[in-house]
Design an enzyme around this catalytic site. Sequence first.
Site, PDB file in Angstrom:
ATOM      1  N   ALA A  12      37.527  53.778  31.714  1.00 32.64           N
ATOM      2  CA  ALA A  12      37.130  52.938  30.572  1.00 32.64           C
ATOM      3  C   ALA A  12      38.211  52.812  29.501  1.00 32.64           C
ATOM      4  O   ALA A  12      38.147  51.908  28.671  1.00 32.64           O
ATOM      5  CB  ALA A  12      35.834  53.479  29.965  1.00 32.64           C
ATOM      6  N   ARG A  94      49.381  55.200  42.271  1.00 32.84           N
ATOM      7  CA  ARG A  94      50.450  55.803  43.058  1.00 32.84           C
ATOM      8  C   ARG A  94      51.521  56.360  42.134  1.00 32.84           C
ATOM      9  O   ARG A  94      52.091  55.630  41.332  1.00 32.84           O
ATOM     10  CB  ARG A  94      51.078  54.760  43.995  1.00 32.84           C
ATOM     11  CG  ARG A  94      52.037  55.373  45.011  1.00 32.84           C
ATOM     12  CD  ARG A  94      52.737  54.285  45.817  1.00 32.84           C
ATOM     13  NE  ARG A  94      51.828  53.682  46.777  1.00 32.84           N
ATOM     14  CZ  ARG A  94      51.857  53.898  48.095  1.00 32.84           C
ATOM     15  NH1 ARG A  94      52.753  54.713  48.607  1.00 32.84           N
ATOM     16  NH2 ARG A  94      51.008  53.306  48.890  1.00 32.84           N
ATOM     17  N   ARG A 100      51.486  57.317  50.983  1.00 35.82           N
ATOM     18  CA  ARG A 100      50.240  56.565  51.106  1.00 35.82           C
ATOM     19  C   ARG A 100      49.064  57.493  51.436  1.00 35.82           C
ATOM     20  O   ARG A 100      47.977  57.360  50.888  1.00 35.82           O
ATOM     21  CB  ARG A 100      50.441  55.494  52.178  1.00 35.82           C
ATOM     22  CG  ARG A 100      49.226  54.666  52.490  1.00 35.82           C
ATOM     23  CD  ARG A 100      49.613  53.533  53.421  1.00 35.82           C
ATOM     24  NE  ARG A 100      48.431  52.911  53.986  1.00 35.82           N
ATOM     25  CZ  ARG A 100      47.763  53.378  55.029  1.00 35.82           C
ATOM     26  NH1 ARG A 100      48.161  54.479  55.617  1.00 35.82           N
ATOM     27  NH2 ARG A 100      46.691  52.747  55.473  1.00 35.82           N
ATOM     28  N   GLN A 114      32.205  60.626  42.931  1.00 35.28           N
ATOM     29  CA  GLN A 114      31.466  59.586  42.201  1.00 35.28           C
ATOM     30  C   GLN A 114      30.298  59.053  43.036  1.00 35.28           C
ATOM     31  O   GLN A 114      29.234  58.757  42.498  1.00 35.28           O
ATOM     32  CB  GLN A 114      32.415  58.477  41.753  1.00 35.28           C
ATOM     33  CG  GLN A 114      33.405  59.014  40.698  1.00 35.28           C
ATOM     34  CD  GLN A 114      34.243  57.954  40.033  1.00 35.28           C
ATOM     35  OE1 GLN A 114      34.184  56.777  40.370  1.00 35.28           O
ATOM     36  NE2 GLN A 114      35.047  58.372  39.056  1.00 35.28           N
ATOM     37  N   VAL A 131      36.584  48.585  41.873  1.00 42.24           N
ATOM     38  CA  VAL A 131      37.788  47.833  41.526  1.00 42.24           C
ATOM     39  C   VAL A 131      39.030  48.681  41.824  1.00 42.24           C
ATOM     40  O   VAL A 131      40.053  48.191  42.290  1.00 42.24           O
ATOM     41  CB  VAL A 131      37.754  47.441  40.032  1.00 42.24           C
ATOM     42  CG1 VAL A 131      39.036  46.726  39.618  1.00 42.24           C
ATOM     43  CG2 VAL A 131      36.537  46.577  39.743  1.00 42.24           C
ATOM     44  N   ASN A 133      41.853  50.800  43.284  1.00 49.89           N
ATOM     45  CA  ASN A 133      42.450  50.710  44.624  1.00 49.89           C
ATOM     46  C   ASN A 133      42.629  52.059  45.303  1.00 49.89           C
ATOM     47  O   ASN A 133      42.800  53.054  44.612  1.00 49.89           O
ATOM     48  CB  ASN A 133      43.807  50.005  44.508  1.00 49.89           C
ATOM     49  CG  ASN A 133      43.608  48.510  44.394  1.00 49.89           C
ATOM     50  OD1 ASN A 133      42.766  47.940  45.075  1.00 49.89           O
ATOM     51  ND2 ASN A 133      44.379  47.889  43.509  1.00 49.89           N
ATOM     52  N   ASP A 161      41.372  37.903  44.361  1.00 50.76           N
ATOM     53  CA  ASP A 161      42.081  37.194  45.430  1.00 50.76           C
ATOM     54  C   ASP A 161      41.477  35.794  45.628  1.00 50.76           C
ATOM     55  O   ASP A 161      42.187  34.812  45.803  1.00 50.76           O
ATOM     56  CB  ASP A 161      41.986  37.993  46.733  1.00 50.76           C
ATOM     57  CG  ASP A 161      42.422  39.429  46.524  1.00 50.76           C
ATOM     58  OD1 ASP A 161      43.573  39.632  46.115  1.00 50.76           O
ATOM     59  OD2 ASP A 161      41.588  40.335  46.724  1.00 50.76           O
ATOM     60  N   ARG A 164      42.491  33.630  42.677  1.00 45.98           N
ATOM     61  CA  ARG A 164      43.914  33.272  42.794  1.00 45.98           C
ATOM     62  C   ARG A 164      44.089  32.153  43.815  1.00 45.98           C
ATOM     63  O   ARG A 164      44.833  31.188  43.588  1.00 45.98           O
ATOM     64  CB  ARG A 164      44.715  34.496  43.241  1.00 45.98           C
ATOM     65  CG  ARG A 164      44.955  35.502  42.131  1.00 45.98           C
ATOM     66  CD  ARG A 164      45.510  36.806  42.694  1.00 45.98           C
ATOM     67  NE  ARG A 164      45.913  37.712  41.623  1.00 45.98           N
ATOM     68  CZ  ARG A 164      46.150  39.011  41.802  1.00 45.98           C
ATOM     69  NH1 ARG A 164      46.035  39.552  43.002  1.00 45.98           N
ATOM     70  NH2 ARG A 164      46.522  39.768  40.789  1.00 45.98           N
ATOM     71  N   HIS A 189      41.271  44.043  50.272  1.00 46.44           N
ATOM     72  CA  HIS A 189      42.014  43.712  49.066  1.00 46.44           C
ATOM     73  C   HIS A 189      43.358  44.426  49.164  1.00 46.44           C
ATOM     74  O   HIS A 189      43.515  45.568  48.766  1.00 46.44           O
ATOM     75  CB  HIS A 189      41.265  44.169  47.804  1.00 46.44           C
ATOM     76  CG  HIS A 189      42.141  44.079  46.581  1.00 46.44           C
ATOM     77  ND1 HIS A 189      42.526  42.886  46.038  1.00 46.44           N
ATOM     78  CD2 HIS A 189      42.726  45.039  45.829  1.00 46.44           C
ATOM     79  CE1 HIS A 189      43.313  43.115  44.999  1.00 46.44           C
ATOM     80  NE2 HIS A 189      43.449  44.408  44.850  1.00 46.44           N
TER      81      HIS A 189
END
Length: 327
Positions: A12, A94, A100, A114, A131, A133, A161, A164, A189
Amino acid sequence: STKPVRIAVTGAAGQVSYALLYRIASGEMLGKDQPVILQLLELPNEKAQAALKGVMMELEDCAFPLLYGMEAHSDPTIAFKDTEYALLVGSRPRGPGMERTELLAANAQIFTAQGKALDAVASRNVKVLVVGNPANTNAWIAMQSAPSLPRENFTAMLRLDHNRALSQLAIRMGKPVSLIKYLAVWGNHGSTMYPDYRFASMEGESVKGIINDDAWYKDVFLPTVAKRGAAIIEARGQSSAGSAATAVIDHMRDWVMGTQGRWVTMGVPSNGEYGIPKNVVFGYPVTCSGGKYTVVEGLEFDEFSQDRIERTLAELISEQDAVKHLL
Ligand code: NAX
């Protein structure tokens, strides 16, 4: 109804939330007659909590008529109590030199915790949007960690996406975005996401036919949409925030209020549609009505689109494989 609804937002004090919270509190997400209570979650460290306090001070200073209450939390089992909407924006970015797999593992931990917290304390009908990633895989993890909640209520954001892609098509045709219907974005995504204009129409005419330039579609449009996030960082020095917040508002508003037959893109757990394995959180064209989404079915794939679907599915499966031992 005038009874306020509880909306939990994680991350937040971050930049997406900074563009998002004012719009939720002003009624853009759930309507101008729906009061809201914001249950805000941030990391427990002092800096994050102080920044969160600052955001809440500003929200107070807006004197939003619909904002009935606000809470600051560092524990998801308190932040998610009775929440009817959970916007999971915060995640582990990251870091320098981070692999990765390390990144996936760090996020698996966050979204397991969560998901469990939602399972334990949220409203039984909580609608969840991830949202942070990697959004699809994080949503999949949260869903797996919340077995008592409806599976279909866990979604991931592909709306940025979608938006866009809509704008790039509209600009190319020199027409307003609002005239374009039936655009789809498939899959993850991430860079393999597949914006598909084969079904899109504008005032009853095929968008593909109007543009009539396959080379532009493949060599300009697809990479432009796929690399848009990087282009924003390059230009602005920070990642997309205003457009991401707009996509959150669009995703939730459409899910709750319906799309009146329009297609939008949501990442949702598969029920096997188009051969995607069950439960993979996959971007699909959907319509929404009565608080539920329905995947658009019966679309045909050609060789190119089949290949793109397989590539984006492969990326999702490899993300799942990297974390499933942690669940
Ligand atoms: P910021 O780094 O500005 O904010 C993230 C905030 O989350 C930070 O304040 C951090 O303290 C908090 N946070 C981290 N872990 C948390 C946890 N376990 N519980 C609660 N809070 C936690 O990032 P921002 O630019 O706001 O982006 C947020 C996330 O959205 C990132 O993961 C980003 O990659 C992702 N995005 C996803 C998009 C999508 O289309 N699905 C688009 C926008 C955005 O890039």
